[in-house]
Write a protein that holds these residues in place. Structure first.
Motif, PDB file in Angstrom:
ATOM      1  N   MET A 122       0.852  -1.154   0.000  1.00  0.00           N
ATOM      2  CA  MET A 122       0.000   0.000   0.000  1.00  0.00           C
ATOM      3  C   MET A 122       0.903   1.222   0.000  1.00  0.00           C
ATOM      4  SD  MET A 122      -2.569  -1.431   2.848  1.00  0.00           S
ATOM      5  CE  MET A 122      -1.267  -2.416   3.532  1.00  0.00           C
ATOM      6  N   ALA A 123       0.600   2.171  -0.861  1.00  0.00           N
ATOM      7  CA  ALA A 123       1.499   3.319  -0.952  1.00  0.00           C
ATOM      8  C   ALA A 123       0.773   4.563  -1.432  1.00  0.00           C
ATOM      9  CB  ALA A 123       2.647   2.999  -1.904  1.00  0.00           C
ATOM     10  N   ASP A 124       1.370   5.692  -1.058  1.00  0.00           N
ATOM     11  CA  ASP A 124       1.016   6.972  -1.642  1.00  0.00           C
ATOM     12  C   ASP A 124       2.326   7.720  -1.845  1.00  0.00           C
ATOM     13  OD1 ASP A 124       1.696   8.135   0.818  1.00  0.00           O
ATOM     14  OD2 ASP A 124      -0.352   8.679   1.342  1.00  0.00           O
ATOM     15  N   ALA A 125       2.277   9.016  -2.015  1.00  0.00           N
ATOM     16  CA  ALA A 125       3.472   9.785  -2.349  1.00  0.00           C
ATOM     17  C   ALA A 125       4.511   9.840  -1.234  1.00  0.00           C
ATOM     18  CB  ALA A 125       3.075  11.210  -2.734  1.00  0.00           C
ATOM     19  N   THR A 126       4.102   9.599   0.016  1.00  0.00           N
ATOM     20  CA  THR A 126       5.047   9.770   1.126  1.00  0.00           C
ATOM     21  C   THR A 126       5.138   8.587   2.079  1.00  0.00           C
ATOM     22  OG1 THR A 126       3.351  10.815   2.504  1.00  0.00           O
ATOM     23  CG2 THR A 126       4.725  12.282   1.147  1.00  0.00           C
ATOM     24  N   ARG A 127       4.306   7.570   1.879  1.00  0.00           N
ATOM     25  CA  ARG A 127       4.301   6.458   2.827  1.00  0.00           C
ATOM     26  C   ARG A 127       3.981   5.150   2.122  1.00  0.00           C
ATOM     27  NH1 ARG A 127       0.236   6.360   7.894  1.00  0.00           N
ATOM     28  NH2 ARG A 127      -0.330   4.280   7.322  1.00  0.00           N
ATOM     29  N   ALA A 128       4.582   4.067   2.606  1.00  0.00           N
ATOM     30  CA  ALA A 128       4.287   2.735   2.089  1.00  0.00           C
ATOM     31  C   ALA A 128       4.178   1.768   3.263  1.00  0.00           C
ATOM     32  CB  ALA A 128       5.382   2.277   1.133  1.00  0.00           C
ATOM     33  N   ARG A 129       3.175   0.907   3.202  1.00  0.00           N
ATOM     34  CA  ARG A 129       3.006  -0.177   4.179  1.00  0.00           C
ATOM     35  C   ARG A 129       3.227  -1.474   3.425  1.00  0.00           C
ATOM     36  NH1 ARG A 129      -2.758   0.626   7.036  1.00  0.00           N
ATOM     37  NH2 ARG A 129      -2.185  -1.224   8.220  1.00  0.00           N
TER      38      ARG A 129
ATOM     39  N   LEU B 115       3.038 -10.560  -5.544  1.00  0.00           N
ATOM     40  CA  LEU B 115       3.003  -9.205  -5.013  1.00  0.00           C
ATOM     41  C   LEU B 115       1.671  -8.560  -5.399  1.00  0.00           C
ATOM     42  CD1 LEU B 115       4.481  -6.749  -3.707  1.00  0.00           C
ATOM     43  CD2 LEU B 115       5.373  -6.239  -5.996  1.00  0.00           C
ATOM     44  N   ALA B 116       0.951  -8.095  -4.404  1.00  0.00           N
ATOM     45  CA  ALA B 116      -0.285  -7.341  -4.642  1.00  0.00           C
ATOM     46  C   ALA B 116      -0.002  -5.894  -4.261  1.00  0.00           C
ATOM     47  CB  ALA B 116      -1.428  -7.905  -3.801  1.00  0.00           C
ATOM     48  N   ILE B 117      -0.407  -4.987  -5.124  1.00  0.00           N
ATOM     49  CA  ILE B 117      -0.150  -3.567  -4.890  1.00  0.00           C
ATOM     50  C   ILE B 117      -1.475  -2.834  -4.760  1.00  0.00           C
ATOM     51  CG2 ILE B 117       0.874  -1.460  -5.818  1.00  0.00           C
ATOM     52  CD1 ILE B 117       2.795  -3.254  -7.408  1.00  0.00           C
ATOM     53  N   PHE B 118      -1.619  -2.116  -3.654  1.00  0.00           N
ATOM     54  CA  PHE B 118      -2.763  -1.248  -3.411  1.00  0.00           C
ATOM     55  C   PHE B 118      -2.186   0.146  -3.230  1.00  0.00           C
ATOM     56  CE2 PHE B 118      -3.980  -5.421  -2.125  1.00  0.00           C
ATOM     57  CZ  PHE B 118      -5.311  -5.537  -2.450  1.00  0.00           C
ATOM     58  N   ALA B 119      -2.539   1.060  -4.111  1.00  0.00           N
ATOM     59  CA  ALA B 119      -1.981   2.407  -4.037  1.00  0.00           C
ATOM     60  C   ALA B 119      -2.969   3.396  -4.616  1.00  0.00           C
ATOM     61  CB  ALA B 119      -0.653   2.477  -4.805  1.00  0.00           C
ATOM     62  N   GLU B 120      -2.827   4.656  -4.178  1.00  0.00           N
ATOM     63  CA  GLU B 120      -3.697   5.664  -4.769  1.00  0.00           C
ATOM     64  C   GLU B 120      -3.406   5.698  -6.269  1.00  0.00           C
ATOM     65  OE1 GLU B 120      -2.761   9.196  -2.548  1.00  0.00           O
ATOM     66  OE2 GLU B 120      -1.194   9.765  -3.920  1.00  0.00           O
TER      67      GLU B 120
ATOM     68  N   VAL C 252       3.603  -9.426  -9.863  1.00  0.00           N
ATOM     69  CA  VAL C 252       2.396  -8.689  -9.477  1.00  0.00           C
ATOM     70  C   VAL C 252       1.161  -9.502  -9.867  1.00  0.00           C
ATOM     71  CG1 VAL C 252       1.035  -6.597  -9.837  1.00  0.00           C
ATOM     72  CG2 VAL C 252       3.522  -6.448  -9.617  1.00  0.00           C
ATOM     73  N   CYS C 253       0.379  -9.880  -8.863  1.00  0.00           N
ATOM     74  CA  CYS C 253      -0.836 -10.662  -9.101  1.00  0.00           C
ATOM     75  C   CYS C 253      -2.089  -9.794  -9.025  1.00  0.00           C
ATOM     76  CB  CYS C 253      -0.930 -11.819  -8.105  1.00  0.00           C
ATOM     77  SG  CYS C 253      -1.056 -11.286  -6.383  1.00  0.00           S
ATOM     78  N   ARG C 254      -1.970  -8.613  -8.438  1.00  0.00           N
ATOM     79  CA  ARG C 254      -3.127  -7.727  -8.310  1.00  0.00           C
ATOM     80  C   ARG C 254      -2.647  -6.289  -8.167  1.00  0.00           C
ATOM     81  NH1 ARG C 254      -8.270  -8.635  -8.975  1.00  0.00           N
ATOM     82  NH2 ARG C 254      -8.228 -10.432  -7.645  1.00  0.00           N
ATOM     83  N   GLU C 255      -3.272  -5.404  -8.905  1.00  0.00           N
ATOM     84  CA  GLU C 255      -3.066  -3.960  -8.754  1.00  0.00           C
ATOM     85  C   GLU C 255      -4.437  -3.348  -8.480  1.00  0.00           C
ATOM     86  OE1 GLU C 255      -1.461  -2.447 -12.376  1.00  0.00           O
ATOM     87  OE2 GLU C 255       0.563  -3.093 -11.900  1.00  0.00           O
ATOM     88  N   THR C 256      -4.544  -2.615  -7.398  1.00  0.00           N
ATOM     89  CA  THR C 256      -5.812  -1.984  -7.047  1.00  0.00           C
ATOM     90  C   THR C 256      -5.564  -0.524  -6.731  1.00  0.00           C
ATOM     91  OG1 THR C 256      -6.633  -4.066  -6.160  1.00  0.00           O
ATOM     92  CG2 THR C 256      -7.797  -2.079  -5.502  1.00  0.00           C
ATOM     93  N   ALA C 257      -6.291   0.335  -7.424  1.00  0.00           N
ATOM     94  CA  ALA C 257      -6.174   1.776  -7.200  1.00  0.00           C
ATOM     95  C   ALA C 257      -7.029   2.146  -5.993  1.00  0.00           C
ATOM     96  CB  ALA C 257      -6.600   2.550  -8.437  1.00  0.00           C
TER      97      ALA C 257
END
Length: 140
Positions: A1-8, A88-93, A112-117
């Motif tokens: 999970m990520a945005d411009a300044t943080r990633a979990r 790898l699943a990515i959830f990001a703005e 990458v198995c999943r990308e979710t905006a």
């Protein structure tokens, strides 16, 4: 999970009744354009006795975000090379997800198995597993 300044970064998802798994949180300092522009790029000589101001080659805020995402991608890639994950699943703005697509190395993109905006950074740890499982269970 990520945005411009943080990633979990989660190493897995705890199922119902299990203790939440530890997560890695990366942060960068949130910069404002005026702070970045305060570090003027300088001047250059354009001919005998003539000088001109240098200009920024790109949007400084976007470049700041790209640098942070490059660091996140490098960390993920080092864990990939160590064999610590196969998917790898990515959830990001949405904007961050678009930038990540251009930054991730090819070997990491293949996992990458999943990308979710979606920005899930503020979701409390105890609420995150069921939310993620709803997105990921069809992949199991």
């Amino acid at each position: 999970m990520a945005d411009a300044t943080r990633a979990r970064i989660l190493r897995g998802i705890a199922r119902a009744g299990e203790a939440p798994l530890p997560e890695l949180v990366l942060r960068t300092e949130a910069h404002k354009l005026r702070d970045i522009m305060a570090d003027k790029p300088g001047r250059t000589s354009v001919g005998p006795g003539r000088r001109a101001a240098l200009d920024y080659g790109a949007d400084p805020l976007k470049e700041d975000e790209r640098q942070f995402l490059r660091e996140v991608a490098a960390l993920l890639d080092s864990h990939r090379r160590a064999g610590e994950f196969r998917r790898l699943a990515i959830f990001a703005e949405p904007r961050t997800l678009g930038l990540l697509r251009t930054i991730l190395p090819a070997a990491l993109r293949r996992l990458v198995c999943r990308e979710t905006a979606a920005n899930l950074l503020k979701v409390p740890p105890q609420e995150l597993p069921p939310l993620l499982l709803r997105h990921l269970d069809p992949l199991a």
